[in-house]
Motif scaffolding. Structure first.
Motif, PDB file in Angstrom:
ATOM      1  N   VAL A  33       0.845  -1.192   0.000  1.00  0.00           N
ATOM      2  CA  VAL A  33       0.000   0.000   0.000  1.00  0.00           C
ATOM      3  C   VAL A  33       0.880   1.241   0.000  1.00  0.00           C
ATOM      4  CG1 VAL A  33      -1.720   1.334   1.287  1.00  0.00           C
ATOM      5  CG2 VAL A  33      -1.875  -1.164   1.207  1.00  0.00           C
ATOM      6  N   GLU A  34       0.610   2.141  -0.935  1.00  0.00           N
ATOM      7  CA  GLU A  34       1.305   3.424  -0.977  1.00  0.00           C
ATOM      8  C   GLU A  34       0.365   4.514  -0.480  1.00  0.00           C
ATOM      9  OE1 GLU A  34       3.688   6.423  -4.064  1.00  0.00           O
ATOM     10  OE2 GLU A  34       2.536   4.730  -4.855  1.00  0.00           O
ATOM     11  N   PHE A  35       0.842   5.306   0.473  1.00  0.00           N
ATOM     12  CA  PHE A  35       0.106   6.476   0.945  1.00  0.00           C
ATOM     13  C   PHE A  35       0.729   7.719   0.318  1.00  0.00           C
ATOM     14  CE2 PHE A  35      -0.466   3.818   4.924  1.00  0.00           C
ATOM     15  CZ  PHE A  35      -1.805   3.544   4.691  1.00  0.00           C
ATOM     16  N   TYR A  36      -0.104   8.559  -0.237  1.00  0.00           N
ATOM     17  CA  TYR A  36       0.365   9.868  -0.704  1.00  0.00           C
ATOM     18  C   TYR A  36      -0.354  10.936   0.100  1.00  0.00           C
ATOM     19  CZ  TYR A  36       0.399  14.257  -3.189  1.00  0.00           C
ATOM     20  OH  TYR A  36       0.499  15.591  -3.468  1.00  0.00           O
ATOM     21  N   GLY A  37       0.406  11.796   0.729  1.00  0.00           N
ATOM     22  CA  GLY A  37      -0.177  12.874   1.499  1.00  0.00           C
ATOM     23  C   GLY A  37       0.924  13.684   2.139  1.00  0.00           C
ATOM     24  N   MET A  38       0.549  14.527   3.062  1.00  0.00           N
ATOM     25  CA  MET A  38       1.505  15.404   3.736  1.00  0.00           C
ATOM     26  C   MET A  38       1.381  15.252   5.236  1.00  0.00           C
ATOM     27  SD  MET A  38       0.972  18.883   1.538  1.00  0.00           S
ATOM     28  CE  MET A  38       2.347  19.719   2.345  1.00  0.00           C
TER      29      MET A  38
END
Length: 519
Positions: free
Chosen positions: A310-315
């Motif tokens: 699972v890849e999370f993209y965010g800040m």
């Protein structure tokens, strides 16, 4: 002691999110239910849930003895350790916010961050050199004067009970400083609870063993650490210096089920010639975030490493998060996935107007998981916000990207890293992808440097492989593959690219290096 500003903006209930619980309270419940089960493990040492709960009580009681009240803060700058984890969790039990500081920062930066956080206690180990600060230093790694053991209340000490409010500050995460002075990002208990609630669907529970290999100062680590703790699992803390072979040996020994790694760590692991000898069948889920995660690497992990990816993209600031369940979408590995449930992500242009699907612009996001503010920096906070026509608050990512026809987000580059040459927008990631196709390239980063003729022009910094060729020969080859406006002005070889503690390439340092060499 100065209080940290609180906000109630993130506490509205949502039907799909469990009611808020304080993580420190959940730890007490796990200790009561399974006092002899392991909670933390590191280098042959282990702490049971009963022992961890007692240590959290001692830390909380010690802070209360020293006059700390809810929403006050402490700071920690140290390598990952059992003591580090106990201080962090014990502070939360007292309602005290934690500022976990990056060990790779300069002493002057660390001093600035300690002062900015308002911390009156500063927990350190040998990684932090002695320097002047108003906060009292407590050593986590040595006995004697000002040591952790000396500071702690006696065994059996109990703190006054604190009922944690969701809007209280949980931690202050300082940005890595890749673009200048680090900013303090205030995250609330409510925001951290959202990460725990999300973890429910990824198999975290009493039988989970989560392995961490990045610093506890990073949100990257904490989004794996706290769901494991909150759900009663065991956290295995890896060595301070990442070694791919040691990582795999520990993961095999501990039968790790979950992990969070950054892309460069995955790259080093998958490059091991004897990767296949390790028994990794216990893995249920692997996570990645913090830096560009190339499709080819994702595909290799899916092929050879058991369990989901699972890849999370965010800040760290929060806002909108995209999630790519790579094992379910092998045809979308070039994307960072779709917006997480309940997250509103949009794309805006240079004039802050919303763009339709397919158009390229800056990504902004809104959700329940949003920072309160940049600590003591109202102007920076305003610069990070965008409001839609209805007045809803979004966080600007600074990333350029677009939605595809299926609603998946493809990233182009950081907005600040985009090169504008002769009026054309050039995305360094496109050039980097071409460079990585050459057998002589192990890693690459492209930056824009000043040009009298074009305003800016792209330059590549390359880590050569064993099949290295001359820098000029590589530039000629790359330019034959690139469009006219993309062509490289120069190629420079490096032994390694400068990276932050969580693997982000420090492009500012590369620009400064090129400018200094060209002066």
């Amino acid at each position: 002691m100065g209080k940290i500003a609180t906000s109630t903006a993130s506490t509205a209930a949502a039907a799909d999110v469990p009611p808020f619980r304080a993580i420190a309270d959940l730890a007490r419940e796990h200790a009561a239910a399974r006092p002899h089960a392991r909670a933390l493990v590191q280098a042959g040492r282990s702490v049971t849930w009963g022992q961890l709960d007692a240590m959290m009580d001692r830390v909380a009681a010690s802070l209360q003895r020293d006059g700390f009240k809810p929403t006050d803060s402490i700071a920690i700058c140290a390598y990952n350790s059992l003591e580090y984890a106990a201080v962090f969790l014990g502070a939360l039990r007292a309602g005290v916010a934690v500022a976990p500081l990056p060990t790779g920062a300069l002493p002057s930066q660390i001093g600035t961050m300690v002062e900015d956080s308002g911390a009156k206690l500063f927990f350190v180990d040998a990684v932090v050199p002695a320097f002047g600060t108003k906060a009292k230093r407590i050593r986590l790694d040595v006995p004697g004067a000002d040591s952790f053991e000396q500071w702690l209340m006696p065994e059996g000490a109990k703190p006054r009970r604190v009922v944690t409010r969701p809007e209280w500050p949980f931690n202050i995460i300082y940005s890595s400083g890749t673009t200048g002075t680090p900013k303090g990002i205030v995250q609330s208990h409510a925001m951290r609870w959202m990460h725990v609630a999300r973890g429910e669907g990824y198999g975290y529970g009493p039988q989970a063993t989560a392995m961490i290999a990045t610093s506890l100062c990073s949100n990257t680590t904490l989004v794996c650490f706290f769901p494991a703790i909150a759900k009663g699992g065991c956290v295995v803390i890896g060595p301070p210096k990442f070694d791919p072979a040691k990582y795999l040996a520990i993961a095999e020994q501990e039968k790790a089920t979950h992990t969070m790694l950054v892309p460069v760590q995955y790259q080093r692991i998958m490059s091991l010639p004897d990767f296949g000898k390790y028994d990794l069948r216990a893995f249920q889920m692997k996570f990645c975030t913090s830096a560009p995660f190339h499709a080819e690497l994702k595909a290799d992990i899916l092929k050879r490493w058991p369990g989901g990816l699972v890849e999370f993209y965010g800040m760290t600031e929060g806002g909108g998060t995209c999630i790519l369940d790579a094992h379910n979408h092998p045809d979308k590995l070039h994307t960072v996935g779709k917006p997480s449930e309940g997250h509103d992500i949009r794309v805006i242009d240079e004039d802050e107007r919303e763009l339709p699907r397919g158009e390229i612009g800056e990504i902004v996001g809104r959700s329940r998981a949003m920072m309160t503010a940049y600590h003591h920096q109202p102007q920076k906070t305003r610069e990070a916000e965008w409001y839609d026509a209805e007045g809803n608050r979004f966080i600007r990512t600074g990333d350029v990207g677009r939605f595809d026809d299926d609603g998946f987000v493809t990233l182009m580059d950081r907005r600040k890293d985009m090169v504008i040459s002769g009026g054309f927008n050039i995305y360094p990631s496109d050039i980097e992808a071409i460079l990585r196709q050459h057998a002589g390239v192990a890693d690459a980063a492209v930056v824009g440097v000043p040009s009298l003729e074009w305003g800016e022009t792209p330059v590549a910094f390359v880590v050569p492989s064993k099949e290295r060729i001359a820098e000029e020969a590589l530039r000629t080859w790359a330019n034959s593959q690139l469009g006219k406006t993309q062509r490289l002005n120069a190629v420079r070889y490096l032994d390694e690219l400068p990276r932050s503690e969580i693997g982000k390439v420090l492009k500012r340092q590369l620009r400064e290096k090129y400018t200094a060499q060209s002066a």
